[in-house]
Design an enzyme around this catalytic site. Sequence first.
Site, PDB file in Angstrom:
ATOM      1  N   ASP A 273      -1.371  -0.186   5.076  1.00 24.70           N
ATOM      2  CA  ASP A 273      -1.855   1.191   5.125  1.00 24.70           C
ATOM      3  C   ASP A 273      -1.312   1.907   6.358  1.00 24.70           C
ATOM      4  O   ASP A 273      -0.839   3.040   6.272  1.00 24.70           O
ATOM      5  CB  ASP A 273      -3.389   1.214   5.114  1.00 24.70           C
ATOM      6  CG  ASP A 273      -3.935   2.623   5.182  1.00 24.70           C
ATOM      7  OD1 ASP A 273      -3.701   3.399   4.226  1.00 24.70           O
ATOM      8  OD2 ASP A 273      -4.583   2.965   6.193  1.00 24.70           O
TER       9      ASP A 273
ATOM     10  N   HIS B 150      -9.257  -0.548   2.463  1.00 23.56           N
ATOM     11  CA  HIS B 150     -10.057  -0.240   3.653  1.00 23.56           C
ATOM     12  C   HIS B 150     -11.304  -1.127   3.735  1.00 23.56           C
ATOM     13  O   HIS B 150     -12.385  -0.676   4.065  1.00 23.56           O
ATOM     14  CB  HIS B 150     -10.419   1.243   3.690  1.00 23.56           C
ATOM     15  CG  HIS B 150      -9.229   2.126   3.527  1.00 23.56           C
ATOM     16  ND1 HIS B 150      -8.294   2.300   4.529  1.00 23.56           N
ATOM     17  CD2 HIS B 150      -8.779   2.843   2.469  1.00 23.56           C
ATOM     18  CE1 HIS B 150      -7.337   3.114   4.096  1.00 23.56           C
ATOM     19  NE2 HIS B 150      -7.599   3.451   2.845  1.00 23.56           N
TER      20      HIS B 150
ATOM     21  N   ASP C 266      -4.266  -2.601  -3.465  1.00 25.58           N
ATOM     22  CA  ASP C 266      -5.526  -1.883  -3.664  1.00 25.58           C
ATOM     23  C   ASP C 266      -5.377  -0.785  -4.712  1.00 25.58           C
ATOM     24  O   ASP C 266      -6.265   0.034  -4.895  1.00 25.58           O
ATOM     25  CB  ASP C 266      -6.074  -1.333  -2.348  1.00 25.58           C
ATOM     26  CG  ASP C 266      -5.160  -0.306  -1.691  1.00 25.58           C
ATOM     27  OD1 ASP C 266      -4.171   0.127  -2.316  1.00 25.58           O
ATOM     28  OD2 ASP C 266      -5.438   0.062  -0.540  1.00 25.58           O
TER      29      ASP C 266
ATOM     30  N   GLU D  84       2.389   3.696  -4.123  1.00 19.42           N
ATOM     31  CA  GLU D  84       1.773   2.385  -4.406  1.00 19.42           C
ATOM     32  C   GLU D  84       2.735   1.515  -5.201  1.00 19.42           C
ATOM     33  O   GLU D  84       2.931   0.337  -4.896  1.00 19.42           O
ATOM     34  CB  GLU D  84       0.463   2.562  -5.183  1.00 19.42           C
ATOM     35  CG  GLU D  84      -0.652   3.259  -4.433  1.00 19.42           C
ATOM     36  CD  GLU D  84      -1.397   2.375  -3.456  1.00 19.42           C
ATOM     37  OE1 GLU D  84      -1.029   1.193  -3.273  1.00 19.42           O
ATOM     38  OE2 GLU D  84      -2.370   2.875  -2.854  1.00 19.42           O
TER      39      GLU D  84
ATOM     40  N   ASP E 202       0.851  -1.186   0.000  1.00 23.48           N
ATOM     41  CA  ASP E 202       0.000   0.000   0.000  1.00 23.48           C
ATOM     42  C   ASP E 202       0.889   1.240   0.000  1.00 23.48           C
ATOM     43  O   ASP E 202       2.037   1.196   0.439  1.00 23.48           O
ATOM     44  CB  ASP E 202      -0.931   0.033   1.220  1.00 23.48           C
ATOM     45  CG  ASP E 202      -2.140   0.928   1.003  1.00 23.48           C
ATOM     46  OD1 ASP E 202      -2.379   1.363  -0.146  1.00 23.48           O
ATOM     47  OD2 ASP E 202      -2.847   1.220   1.980  1.00 23.48           O
ATOM     48  N   GLY E 203       0.340   2.314  -0.518  1.00 23.27           N
ATOM     49  CA  GLY E 203       1.020   3.592  -0.527  1.00 23.27           C
ATOM     50  C   GLY E 203       0.086   4.658  -0.001  1.00 23.27           C
ATOM     51  O   GLY E 203      -1.135   4.503  -0.040  1.00 23.27           O
TER      52      GLY E 203
END
Length: 161
Positions: A131, A121, A71, A48, A8-9
Amino acid sequence: MKIILYTDGASRGNPGPGGYGAVLICEELKMRKELSQGFKLTTNNRMELLAVIVGLEALKKDGMDVTIYSDSQYVVNSVEKGWIKGWLKKNFAGKKNKDLWLRFLKVYCKHNVNFIWIKGHADTPENERCDRLAVAAALDKEHLLDDKGFLDDSNQINFGA
């Protein structure tokens, strides 16, 4: 050996301070490794992509079977839909993040990689952990690095010219 990589970024503003988080898991070896880093000025898409790159670069052996959960539709679609092949043929003309995509291709070709897009999320524990790592890295003002590729892309600073 099978590796699972969650990534994740995050960016606090776009551009703004940002960070990435990655979790590598190898169930066969009962191994788990968390990676993160923050940058002073960057974008969400760069973070990301950088999460994926750093996760793949952390692998010590070539030829690994890697499933990446992300994501980021930007990252997943760019690879899975073959967009990156067209960008490469045109030398990334008009595309951002060329530096990271070239770095990605260098490590991507060393492994058997499969991407799976997951909704962010959505209570996927490892994605949520990534995250938290990314956000914490973005907020760690004492350890933020310069994202030189972003600065080059935005023509704010031209390194090596």
